[in-house]
Motif scaffolding. Structure first.
Motif, short mmCIF file in Angstrom:
data_model
loop_
_atom_site.label_atom_id
_atom_site.label_comp_id
_atom_site.label_asym_id
_atom_site.label_seq_id
_atom_site.Cartn_x
_atom_site.Cartn_y
_atom_site.Cartn_z
N THR A 19 119.47 11.92 56.66
CA THR A 19 120.53 12.55 55.86
C THR A 19 121.56 11.52 55.43
OG1 THR A 19 120.21 14.62 57.06
CG2 THR A 19 122.28 14.36 55.86
N GLU A 20 121.98 10.67 56.35
CA GLU A 20 122.98 9.65 56.04
C GLU A 20 122.45 8.67 54.99
OE1 GLU A 20 125.65 6.23 58.35
OE2 GLU A 20 124.25 7.49 59.48
N LEU A 21 121.20 8.24 55.16
CA LEU A 21 120.61 7.31 54.20
C LEU A 21 120.45 7.97 52.83
CD1 LEU A 21 119.45 4.50 53.66
CD2 LEU A 21 117.22 5.36 54.44
N ALA A 22 120.03 9.21 52.80
CA ALA A 22 119.86 9.93 51.53
C ALA A 22 121.19 9.99 50.77
CB ALA A 22 119.33 11.34 51.80
N GLU A 23 122.27 10.21 51.48
CA GLU A 23 123.58 10.25 50.84
C GLU A 23 123.98 8.88 50.31
OE1 GLU A 23 126.23 11.84 53.79
OE2 GLU A 23 125.39 13.86 53.63
N LYS A 24 123.70 7.84 51.07
CA LYS A 24 124.08 6.48 50.66
C LYS A 24 123.30 5.99 49.44
CE LYS A 24 125.90 4.66 54.93
NZ LYS A 24 126.23 3.38 55.53
N VAL A 25 122.04 6.38 49.33
CA VAL A 25 121.21 5.89 48.22
C VAL A 25 121.06 6.92 47.11
CG1 VAL A 25 119.97 4.23 49.64
CG2 VAL A 25 119.04 6.51 49.33
N ASP A 26 121.69 8.07 47.27
CA ASP A 26 121.67 9.14 46.28
C ASP A 26 120.24 9.61 45.97
OD1 ASP A 26 122.95 10.98 44.63
OD2 ASP A 26 122.78 9.68 42.87
N LEU A 27 119.50 9.90 47.02
CA LEU A 27 118.15 10.48 46.90
C LEU A 27 118.14 11.81 47.63
CD1 LEU A 27 115.64 7.58 47.65
CD2 LEU A 27 116.01 8.71 45.47
N THR A 28 117.25 12.70 47.22
CA THR A 28 117.11 13.95 47.95
C THR A 28 116.42 13.67 49.28
OG1 THR A 28 114.95 14.48 47.02
CG2 THR A 28 116.88 15.25 45.80
N LEU A 29 116.65 14.54 50.24
CA LEU A 29 115.96 14.41 51.53
C LEU A 29 114.46 14.47 51.35
CD1 LEU A 29 118.17 16.56 53.92
CD2 LEU A 29 117.74 14.11 54.07
N ALA A 30 113.99 15.32 50.45
CA ALA A 30 112.55 15.46 50.22
C ALA A 30 111.94 14.16 49.70
CB ALA A 30 112.28 16.59 49.24
N ASN A 31 112.58 13.54 48.72
CA ASN A 31 112.05 12.29 48.16
C ASN A 31 112.11 11.15 49.18
OD1 ASN A 31 111.29 13.31 45.68
ND2 ASN A 31 113.25 12.84 44.73
N LEU A 32 113.19 11.09 49.92
CA LEU A 32 113.30 10.05 50.94
C LEU A 32 112.28 10.26 52.05
CD1 LEU A 32 114.87 7.52 51.57
CD2 LEU A 32 116.54 8.91 52.78
N SER A 33 112.02 11.49 52.40
CA SER A 33 111.02 11.81 53.41
C SER A 33 109.61 11.40 52.95
CB SER A 33 111.05 13.30 53.73
OG SER A 33 110.09 13.62 54.70
N ILE A 34 109.31 11.63 51.69
CA ILE A 34 108.01 11.22 51.14
C ILE A 34 107.86 9.71 51.24
CG2 ILE A 34 106.70 11.00 48.97
CD1 ILE A 34 107.80 13.83 48.28
#
Length: 82
Positions: A19-34
């Protein structure tokens, strides 16, 4: 695929949640999880740049290359001989 994504390793080293990384890089949790699970087929350089900035690392810390197995190479070689 021969490209290995070590995003989870870098996140653990930096003690950063998804969640923290997704916020920092402006990606959705779903895309970052993939991306984290290695299911992504591609990554934009801008995304890789943002990940490296957020995790204070280099692309080589996140991405790795592992050669195909010998069995797969031999099988491809046999096909070309036939």
């Amino acid at each position: 695929m021969a490209i290995i994504v070590n995003l989870d390793v870098m996140m653990a080293k930096r003690k950063m949640s998804l969640t923290e990384l997704a916020e920092k890089v402006d990606l959705t949790l779903a895309n970052l999880s993939i991306l984290k699970t290695g299911k992504a087929k591609a990554i934009r350089f801008s995304t890789l740049d943002a990940l490296c900035q957020a995790l204070q690392c280099t692309p080589g810390d996140i991405l790795d290359y592992e050669a195909e197995t010998d069995a797969a190479s031999e099988q491809l070689g046999e096909r070309s001989l036939n």
